[in-house]
Design a protein around this motif. Sequence first.
Motif, PDB file in Angstrom:
ATOM      1  N   LYS A 141       0.840  -1.196   0.000  1.00 37.29           N
ATOM      2  CA  LYS A 141       0.000   0.000   0.000  1.00 37.29           C
ATOM      3  C   LYS A 141       0.873   1.243   0.000  1.00 37.29           C
ATOM      4  CE  LYS A 141      -2.536  -0.123   3.514  1.00 37.29           C
ATOM      5  NZ  LYS A 141      -3.501  -0.229   4.599  1.00 37.29           N
ATOM      6  N   SER A 172       3.562  -0.789   4.568  1.00 32.27           N
ATOM      7  CA  SER A 172       2.437  -1.658   4.883  1.00 32.27           C
ATOM      8  C   SER A 172       1.936  -2.342   3.611  1.00 32.27           C
ATOM      9  CB  SER A 172       1.307  -0.875   5.549  1.00 32.27           C
ATOM     10  OG  SER A 172       0.889   0.191   4.735  1.00 32.27           O
ATOM     11  N   LYS A 173       1.535  -3.596   3.780  1.00 32.88           N
ATOM     12  CA  LYS A 173       1.005  -4.393   2.683  1.00 32.88           C
ATOM     13  C   LYS A 173      -0.475  -4.067   2.469  1.00 32.88           C
ATOM     14  CE  LYS A 173       3.094  -8.099   1.505  1.00 32.88           C
ATOM     15  NZ  LYS A 173       3.774  -8.431   0.285  1.00 32.88           N
ATOM     16  N   ALA A 175      -4.158  -4.915   2.440  1.00 30.91           N
ATOM     17  CA  ALA A 175      -4.890  -5.889   3.269  1.00 30.91           C
ATOM     18  C   ALA A 175      -5.715  -6.819   2.441  1.00 30.91           C
ATOM     19  CB  ALA A 175      -5.784  -5.151   4.256  1.00 30.91           C
TER      20      ALA A 175
END
Length: 175
Positions: A141, A172-173, A175
């Motif tokens: 992300k 952050s990955k 979701a």
Amino acid sequence: TLVPLDNSRDTTEYRIPVVVAIPGSRVVLVLAENRLAAHGDSGRHALALSRSVDDGASFGPAKNILRDPNGTVDGLNLGAAIWDGKQKRLSVLFNECFHLNAVGKGCGASGQLLQIDTDDFGTTWGAVTNHTESLLTQGYKQLNPGPGTGVQLQFQTDKSKNGRLLMPAWGSKIA
């Protein structure tokens, strides 16, 4: 699009310094965020640079080399710099619109991962490269490079890995 700065009017406070001594030269570069409108992480910022050509004994005045466009909700955040000894190039990676409170509010669906390079020890800089699409296709992300500087691998048993550039980062990955 980031634009050149009017150095005579855009100064507030410098934060998040990154220092790079260029191997094989007497050049030391200090990069920092110039926080133009507010002192916090969010807001309009510029990328500032001060150069030394005498191994850091003295430095020229700080110059802003990029600034956020007018109306930016969440400006650039300096991440990290890395010297590529093979290419003789310094790359600076940074974000724009990284803070989640800005995403979707004029900043798009994700933070932007950006890069700018110099091949002449910080005298001139190339165009900004946007790596955001690659970031998203890899499932991130947002990714914030840094803090500080990266390294170039030189003494790997697997010689094909020599020359790789490694830089700290966090993010952050999706979701």
